[in-house]
Design an enzyme around this catalytic site. Structure first.
Site, PDB file in Angstrom:
ATOM      1  N   LYS A 146      38.669  40.703  45.452  1.00 32.15           N
ATOM      2  CA  LYS A 146      37.881  39.952  44.468  1.00 32.15           C
ATOM      3  C   LYS A 146      38.457  40.116  43.068  1.00 32.15           C
ATOM      4  O   LYS A 146      38.631  39.142  42.334  1.00 32.15           O
ATOM      5  CB  LYS A 146      36.427  40.417  44.503  1.00 32.15           C
ATOM      6  CG  LYS A 146      35.518  39.699  43.510  1.00 32.15           C
ATOM      7  CD  LYS A 146      34.091  40.230  43.603  1.00 32.15           C
ATOM      8  CE  LYS A 146      33.988  41.632  43.046  1.00 32.15           C
ATOM      9  NZ  LYS A 146      32.604  42.147  43.014  1.00 32.15           N
ATOM     10  N   ASP A 165      32.321  36.870  44.650  1.00 26.79           N
ATOM     11  CA  ASP A 165      31.264  37.720  44.125  1.00 26.79           C
ATOM     12  C   ASP A 165      29.971  37.388  44.874  1.00 26.79           C
ATOM     13  O   ASP A 165      29.906  36.408  45.613  1.00 26.79           O
ATOM     14  CB  ASP A 165      31.109  37.446  42.616  1.00 26.79           C
ATOM     15  CG  ASP A 165      30.652  38.672  41.856  1.00 26.79           C
ATOM     16  OD1 ASP A 165      30.029  39.549  42.482  1.00 26.79           O
ATOM     17  OD2 ASP A 165      30.903  38.751  40.643  1.00 26.79           O
TER      18      ASP A 165
END
Length: 225
Positions: A146, A165
Site C-alpha cells: 500500500k 487503504d
C-alpha cells in the site's frame, strides 16, 4: 454473457452512479492534485525524498498528521541530517515514532549516492512503474504494498496501481467488486484485488489514480495526498 455483462450485472449501480457524480463534481480538484504529483517528481531531490518519507509515516496514522510531521522535519532540516532520536521528537502526532524515526534515517542512507540524496535517480533506474514498486516494497523498511503504491501515486505514477487503504476496500465491497475486506492482505491477494479495481476503473472510465481520490473524497469529504 460477456465478461463485461457479468461485471455489470453484479455491480452496485446506485453506488457506481454516486461515484461518477462525485468524480464529475470534483474533477477540477482531482486534476489539480494529479498535476501536483507530477510537479513533485519534477522538483528537487529533497522534494522527492520528502514524498517518499511521508509514506513511511502514514501506516496506522492520519495522512494529515504524517504530512505535518514531514513539513516540520523539512523546515528544521532534520529530515535531511537528523539522527533518529532527534527526528522522533517531531513524530508525536504519528504512531510508532521510534521505529519510524529509524526508518527515515535508513531511507536517507538508502537514497544517498556519492554523499548526495538522489531518490529521483535511484527510482528512475528501476524501470517502469511496476518495477519501481517492487523495488520500493522490497528495499524500503517500513513500507508494504500500500505504501509503495502511495509513494508512486504521489510522484505521478498512479494510473495503473491501487492504494488499497480501508476506505478503498470498503467501497470495493459496497460496489460488489470484492466480497469482503480481507483480515490481512498478502502480496498475491493485493494483486488480485488491484486487478478487480482496474476492471472497475476501465468500466467507469476513471483512472486508478483518480479513482483513489474520488473514493477518498467520498469517505473524508476532501481531496488530500
Amino acid at each position: 454473457m460477456t465478461k463485461k455483462d457479468k461485471f455489470e450485472k453484479k455491480l452496485n449501480k446506485q453506488l457506481h452512479e454516486e461515484i461518477v457524480k462525485i468524480y464529475k463534481k470534483i474533477k477540477k480538484d482531482i486534476d489539480k492534485a494529479v498535476k501536483g504529483y507530477k510537479k513533485a517528481w519534477n522538483g528537487s531531490e529533497k522534494k522527492v525524498f520528502a514524498e517518499v518519507a511521508f509514506c513511511i509515516l502514514t501506516p496506522q496514522s492520519k495522512a494529515k498528521n504524517a504530512w505535518q510531521a514531514i513539513t516540520n522535519l523539512v523546515n528544521n532540516g532534520l529530515l535531511f541530517d537528523g539522527q533518529p532520536e532527534e527526528i522522533a521528537e517531531y513524530l508525536n502526532i504519528v504512531r510508532f515514532k521510534n521505529n519510524k524515526s529509524r526508518y527515515l534515517v535508513e531511507l536517507r542512507e538508502l537514497m544517498t549516492v556519492d554523499g548526495k540524496l538522489q531518490p529521483k535517480k535511484i527510482l528512475s533506474d528501476k524501470g517502469n512503474t511496476l518495477e519501481k514498486r517492487e523495488w520500493i516494497f522490497k528495499n524500503i523498511k517500513g513500507m508494504g504494498m500500500k505504501e509503495a503504491n502511495h509513494v508512486l501515486r504521489n510522484l505521478g505514477f498512479g494510473d495503473e496501481i491501487a492504494i488499497l487503504d480501508r476506505h478503498i476496500l470498503r467501497n470495493l465491497v459496497q460496489l460488489n467488486i470484492i466480497d469482503e475486506i480481507p483480515k490481512s492482505i498478502t502480496e498475491k491477494k493485493y494483486y488480485e484485488i488491484e486487478e478487480k479495481m482496474k476492471e472497475y476503473s476501465e468500466y467507469s472510465e476513471i483512472t486508478m489514480g483518480e479513482l483513489d481520490l474520488v473514493l477518498w473524497y467520498k469517505e473524508a469529504g476532501e481531496v488530500f495526498k
